[in-house]
Design an enzyme around this catalytic site. Structure first.
Site, PDB file in Angstrom:
ATOM      1  N   SER A 144      40.672  32.074  51.194  1.00 15.94           N
ATOM      2  CA  SER A 144      41.264  33.207  50.618  1.00 15.94           C
ATOM      3  C   SER A 144      41.687  33.052  49.194  1.00 15.94           C
ATOM      4  CB  SER A 144      42.628  33.517  51.648  1.00 15.94           C
ATOM      5  OG  SER A 144      43.076  34.930  51.033  1.00 15.94           O
ATOM      6  N   LYS A 149      28.988  68.506  26.421  1.00  9.83           N
ATOM      7  CA  LYS A 149      28.907  69.790  25.883  1.00  9.83           C
ATOM      8  C   LYS A 149      27.713  70.218  25.361  1.00  9.83           C
ATOM      9  CE  LYS A 149      32.871  71.510  23.399  1.00  9.83           C
ATOM     10  NZ  LYS A 149      33.519  72.588  24.573  1.00  9.83           N
ATOM     11  N   GLU A 208      43.573  29.282  44.509  1.00  9.62           N
ATOM     12  CA  GLU A 208      44.497  29.657  43.482  1.00  9.62           C
ATOM     13  C   GLU A 208      44.587  28.783  42.490  1.00  9.62           C
ATOM     14  OE1 GLU A 208      48.076  30.639  45.238  1.00  9.62           O
ATOM     15  OE2 GLU A 208      47.910  29.436  46.823  1.00  9.62           O
ATOM     16  N   ARG A 231      32.251  72.513  17.231  1.00  8.92           N
ATOM     17  CA  ARG A 231      33.289  71.869  18.460  1.00  8.92           C
ATOM     18  C   ARG A 231      32.563  70.482  18.696  1.00  8.92           C
ATOM     19  NH1 ARG A 231      32.884  77.504  20.681  1.00  8.92           N
ATOM     20  NH2 ARG A 231      34.860  77.954  21.096  1.00  8.92           N
ATOM     21  N   ASN A 239      46.148  36.403  42.093  1.00  8.63           N
ATOM     22  CA  ASN A 239      47.187  36.279  41.197  1.00  8.63           C
ATOM     23  C   ASN A 239      47.495  34.957  40.272  1.00  8.63           C
ATOM     24  OD1 ASN A 239      47.510  38.860  42.439  1.00  8.63           O
ATOM     25  ND2 ASN A 239      49.215  38.498  43.432  1.00  8.63           N
ATOM     26  N   ASP A 240      47.415  34.021  41.206  1.00  8.09           N
ATOM     27  CA  ASP A 240      47.705  32.421  40.479  1.00  8.09           C
ATOM     28  C   ASP A 240      46.398  32.060  39.871  1.00  8.09           C
ATOM     29  OD1 ASP A 240      50.472  32.286  40.831  1.00  8.09           O
ATOM     30  OD2 ASP A 240      50.327  30.912  42.802  1.00  8.09           O
ATOM     31  N   ARG A 277      31.065  72.535  32.139  1.00  9.63           N
ATOM     32  CA  ARG A 277      31.127  71.120  32.629  1.00  9.63           C
ATOM     33  C   ARG A 277      31.845  70.859  34.021  1.00  9.63           C
ATOM     34  NH1 ARG A 277      35.993  70.226  28.067  1.00  9.63           N
ATOM     35  NH2 ARG A 277      37.355  71.372  29.262  1.00  9.63           N
ATOM     36  N   ARG A 294      53.076  36.793  53.738  1.00 11.83           N
ATOM     37  CA  ARG A 294      53.907  35.937  53.086  1.00 11.83           C
ATOM     38  C   ARG A 294      55.079  35.578  53.703  1.00 11.83           C
ATOM     39  NH1 ARG A 294      52.298  40.100  48.544  1.00 11.83           N
ATOM     40  NH2 ARG A 294      52.889  41.317  50.412  1.00 11.83           N
ATOM     41  N   GLY A 342      40.599  68.308  25.231  1.00  6.98           N
ATOM     42  CA  GLY A 342      41.754  68.663  24.320  1.00  6.98           C
ATOM     43  C   GLY A 342      41.985  67.213  23.338  1.00  6.98           C
ATOM     44  N   CYS A 361      42.973  37.748  48.528  1.00  9.82           N
ATOM     45  CA  CYS A 361      44.265  38.374  48.959  1.00  9.82           C
ATOM     46  C   CYS A 361      45.213  38.505  47.691  1.00  9.82           C
ATOM     47  CB  CYS A 361      44.977  37.520  49.992  1.00  9.82           C
ATOM     48  SG  CYS A 361      45.381  35.990  49.544  1.00  9.82           S
ATOM     49  N   HIS A 411      57.033  40.610  40.401  1.00  9.08           N
ATOM     50  CA  HIS A 411      57.729  40.753  41.841  1.00  9.08           C
ATOM     51  C   HIS A 411      57.917  42.134  42.086  1.00  9.08           C
ATOM     52  CE1 HIS A 411      61.039  40.857  44.573  1.00  9.08           C
ATOM     53  NE2 HIS A 411      60.481  39.812  45.030  1.00  9.08           N
ATOM     54  N   ARG A 430      50.302  32.772  55.645  1.00 12.42           N
ATOM     55  CA  ARG A 430      50.766  31.653  54.776  1.00 12.42           C
ATOM     56  C   ARG A 430      51.881  30.624  54.717  1.00 12.42           C
ATOM     57  NH1 ARG A 430      50.918  33.492  48.692  1.00 12.42           N
ATOM     58  NH2 ARG A 430      53.066  33.856  49.257  1.00 12.42           N
ATOM     59  N   MET A 474      39.772  66.076  21.003  1.00 12.31           N
ATOM     60  CA  MET A 474      39.048  65.993  19.655  1.00 12.31           C
ATOM     61  C   MET A 474      39.337  67.422  19.037  1.00 12.31           C
ATOM     62  SD  MET A 474      36.155  63.408  19.780  1.00 12.31           S
ATOM     63  CE  MET A 474      35.682  63.931  21.453  1.00 12.31           C
ATOM     64  N   GLY A 494      43.503  33.706  46.000  1.00 13.54           N
ATOM     65  CA  GLY A 494      44.905  34.084  45.659  1.00 13.54           C
ATOM     66  C   GLY A 494      44.623  34.276  44.247  1.00 13.54           C
TER      67      GLY A 494
END
Length: 876
Positions: free
Chosen positions: A764, A23, A745, A93, A768-769, A337, A561, A102, A831, A455, A617, A104, A766
């Protein structure tokens, strides 16, 4: 030279956002280019940081600077703060470096007291206006600065309106307002034990402190957390001479955008009110008028405003969100802004501005938040209807889009409801692979437990279904078929709506708005494709998923998968027979039943992908996941397998593992039961050969062996793959090229990647694991722990959503370097779920990966994020 903490508007520019806040920087910039901005000064973000460092006190040196700048402001305006004859009034302000609308606090009309209000009434010849301004100031100052509950002020104000029969605020007379003011002052004494401060300089310093304090209020902290804004930035404070929109019918106030923030249409969009102050527009007390109607009330001011709006957009090269006031017919600009906009508007504005020559293509691409793109691909609730509804619960926004329907507590129930022509929402404590049919049938999925990589979340994203997970407010009794939220009990006869983009749950059926993808969306994607270097693949398990991904621009499949293909009603009996088989012959007999199903799926996917690469896989999850959960299913398995129920129970018990995610799964299954890998490889290569012949194309299957942590494991399974491939090619009378690689992985695999790469043609990651094993955190069981870590500032983000670059990322970089050392031409991709996360994609680009793979509906997100990674690297 001493550090400067306070700047007059004529000392700054738009390039000083970090110091002056958004601002303050924009007020300085508008002053600099000669726009009608009421003069003032900005107390910098550095002063805010020092305030917190000093334990919530304003340094005396900063106080002196504020008073010096106040003297300058008084000289410019020809008025003095607190002057009983001609008082200067100011607004105070907040203004952070990154817009937090909105969040502060603001104080208007500062400088009024029992003396100056009389002077203001005489000077303006409008006593009612003066006392209306004073009551507003008392209310704001009391709420924001002194922390007197707003409710208490409203009780006094609304009580007076009711007493005199006033419908609107403007119906109150001067005497009514004086009475309200006396009530407010008495409230100060009652709540605070002291009178309202009459000294304007004391008011100013207290207001500055209040704005600094508001940086640390709960809603500001939550907003920063949700929008990933650093807590260290601080807020600036803007002290500006007041102009008044509530002086009468030749005055007013409003907010407007240079383009429509909902659609992107190039036309002024906004609202204004006659005889009002700024908060009246947003408070909803009176119904504002559309901005183009301003020409009827203030013709000259509106004509000037149109010119200024165009000038500001040309100056900032972006859509502007502006606040203004008209005082006695004269226009004043209070703020500009870059405007917030919807996903649809962001795309349309970006393309239009390139066509208008305002920005180039790279700037246009950087203007669009990648997540915006995904929102364009999913149905959503009607904005007005959702705004009017109240959420009854809120969980994690696991998969975007919106859905509504009858509550279904099981997969079978969801399938039945959908088959009858009704919409269904699958409501589960948590989902498992066995719920797949119900997830396909449902409009959306809602779970009590689980995180953003559970999952339910992973599968829902892959399907493009909306999903809300980890909704702790739910109490689900799947047996009794009841869902309890607070005191309200829902049954399978009730309906709910869920918003996967916000995590909100609503009672009843909200109206859905269909997806509309404009030509500008395709233009943006084309520009992104011209710039990015990362290839974008998809995670897909069915021909339908593959086709959807191709339509969204996928350049291959990075993860198929195969286990997801087994849960169909026709197939699950055969996989269960294979699992409980007591010898190899029985296992092979069951696998023979699965072979045609697998081959059919692979053929459909190869046809959808054409010559694009597809990584399949081999079976990864622990076998117990496929076993029956109900006595009925167990009895059916007994009949089909010929094994007595008692014996089945023993076999099932023997398969149970204390920690199945670290147990008998992945390559370990293929080593123990090579016949499983044989069947899958036969299906993969037979399908590829047949499609090559039928379609006249060349396919190079990529066979991925999961959960490898040593070269010997990989070699063992690779031997099974190669032997099976030779047999299939000999039987089919056609040779094709195929690749064998592995999924990295396990941390050990990353650390021994040079050795593993000697046997692997591709890696590749993995993630997640890899994240789960690196942190030692179960991704399905630690949602509340992770939330607690983020709340306490231990982690900045959920590592299962945004890649942990210093830990997991370091393992990836190590594996990339080591893998290339042993096999310079090794193919490298990712992946895991991180393949669709923009920040993670930027890391993958820098790390030297060749592709990322993500769910079909995130393919466009990844295409844009990959292009932005290149642009950011160029600009670094």
């Amino acid at each position: 030279m001493e550090k400067q903490f306070v700047y007059s508007f004529n000392e700054g520019s738009k390039d000083m956002r970090d110091i002056l806040g958004g601002k303050g920087a924009n007020l300085a910039e508008m002053t600099k280019i000669g726009l009608p901005v009421p003069f003032g000064f900005t107390v910098s973000t550095e002063a805010c940081k020092k305030y917190y460092e000093d334990g919530g006190k304003i340094d005396q040196g900063i106080i002196d600077e504020i008073l010096t700048k106040l003297d300058e402001l008084e000289n410019v305006m020809g008025k003095k703060l607190g002057d009983p004859q001609d008082p200067l009034l100011v607004s105070v302000r907040s203004g952070a470096p990154i817009s937090m609308p909105g969040m502060m606090d603001t104080v208007l009309n500062l400088g009024l007291n029992d003396e100056t209000v009389v002077a203001l009434g005489k000077l303006t010849e409008n006593e009612r206006f003066a006392y209306d301004s004073y009551r507003r100031f008392l209310q704001m100052f009391g709420d924001v600065v002194m922390e007197v509950p707003m409710k208490r002020f409203n009780e006094i104000f609304d009580g007076k309106k009711a007493e005199v029969g006033a419908v609107y605020d403007v119906d109150l007379t001067t005497e009514d307002l004086k009475s309200i003011i006396e009530g407010y002052k008495a409230l100060y004494v009652e709540v605070l034990g002291h009178a309202f401060p009459q000294d304007p300089k004391e008011q100013l310093m207290e207001a500055v402190k209040a704005v600094f304090r508001s940086w640390g209020n709960d809603r500001a902290i939550l907003y920063r957390k949700l929008n990933e804004i650093s807590d260290d930035l601080g807020t600036a404070v803007n002290v500006q001479s007041m102009v008044f929109g509530n002086k009468g019918n030749d005055s007013g106030t409003g907010v407007a955008f240079t383009r429509n923030p909902a659609t992107g249409e190039k036309k002024l969009y906004g609202e204004f009110l006659v005889n009002a102050q700024g908060e009246d527009v947003v408070a909803g007390i009176r119904t504002p008028k559309k901005i183009d109607q301003m020409a009827d009330s203030f013709a000259d001011a509106y004509a000037e405003f149109e010119k200024i709006a165009n000038l500001l957009e040309q100056h900032y090269h972006d859509m502007q969100d502006m606040e203004f006031t008209v005082e006695n017919g004269k226009l004043f600009m209070l703020q500009t802004r870059n405007g917030k906009r919807t996903a649809e508007a962001a795309v349309n504005i970006a393309v239009d501005m390139v066509n208008e020559g305002l920005i180039d293509k790279k700037t246009a691409l950087l203007r669009i938040e990648p997540e915006f793109v995904e929102h364009l691909l999913h149905p959503r609730f009607d904005a007005d209807e959702e705004a009017a509804a109240t959420a009854i619960a809120k969980g994690l926004n696991a998969s975007p889009g919106a859905g509504c329907g009858r509550i279904c507590f099981s997969a079978d129930e969801a399938a039945e409801v959908a088959a009858s022509g009704e919409k269904a929402v699958l409501v589960r404590t948590e989902t498992s692979p066995e719920d797949l049919a119900g997830m396909v049938a449902a409009q959306g999925i809602l779970t009590q437990h689980g995180g953003a990589t559970s999952h339910a979340a992973v599968v829902a994203r892959g399907m493009g279904k909306c999903c809300v997970t980890g909704c702790a407010a739910l109490d689900i009794d799947e047996e009794a078929k009841t869902l309890t939220i607070g005191d309200k009990v829902f049954t399978d006869k009730d309906y709910i709506s869920i918003d996967g983009s916000t995590g909100e749950v609503f009672e009843g059926m909200l109206k859905l708005v269909p997806v509309e993808i404009s030509g500008n969306f395709n233009t943006i994607m084309k520009w992104a494709d011209e710039i990015r270097t990362l290839k974008i693949r998809t995670n897909a398990d069915t021909p339908r998923d593959a086709q959807q991904a191709v339509e969204f621009g996928a350049e291959g499949i990075g993860l198929c998968r195969t286990e997801h293909m087994f849960f169909d009603e026709e197939r699950i009996p055969a996989i269960r027979e294979m699992i409980v088989a007591e010898d190899e012959e029985a296992r092979r007999k069951a696998l023979a039943k699965l072979l045609p199903f697998q081959k059919s799926d692979f053929k459909g996917m190869y046809k959808a992908m054409g010559e694009r690469p597809m990584t399949v896989r081999l079976l990864d999850p622990p076998l117990h996941e496929f076993l029956p959960k109900t006595p009925e299913d167990m009895e059916q398995l007994s009949k089909s397998s010929g094994i007595a129920p008692e014996r089945l129970e023993v076999l099932a018990e023997n398969l149970k593992e204390v920690n199945p995610m670290l147990g008998h799964r992945g390559c370990r299954l293929a080593i123990t039961y090579p016949e499983i890998a044989e069947m899958q490889v036969e299906a993969i290569l037979t399908a590829a050969i047949e499609v090559c012949e039928e379609e006249g194309i060349e396919i190079v299957p990529e066979i991925m062996i999961p959960l490898v942590c040593s070269r010997n494991e990989l070699l063992n399974v690779k031997e099974t793959v190669d032997k099976t491939a030779e047999r299939v090619m000999e039987e089919k009378g056609r040779r094709i090229t195929y690749m064998v690689g592995t999924m990295i992985e396990i941390p050990r695999a990353a650390l021994r990647a040079d050795d593993i790469a000697k046997a692997a043609e591709f890696f590749s990651f993995g993630t997640n694991d890899l994240t789960q094993m690196t942190f030692g955190f179960s991704r399905d069981d630690t949602t509340n722990i992770i939330k607690d870590y983020i709340d306490r500032g231990i982690w900045d983000a959920n590592p299962f959503q945004t890649l942990d670059q210093s830990g997991v990322g370091h393992l990836i970089e190590t594996a990339v370097t080591l893998g290339k050392k042993s096999r310079p031409g090794i193919k490298l991709g990712i992946c895991g779920e991180h393949g669709g996360d923009p920040r993670s994609i930027e890391f993958c680009h820098k790390a030297g990966l060749q592709y990322v793979s993500c769910s079909p509906f995130r393919v466009p997100v990844a295409r844009l994020a990959a292009a932005q990674a290149v642009i950011k690297e160029e600009q670094a």
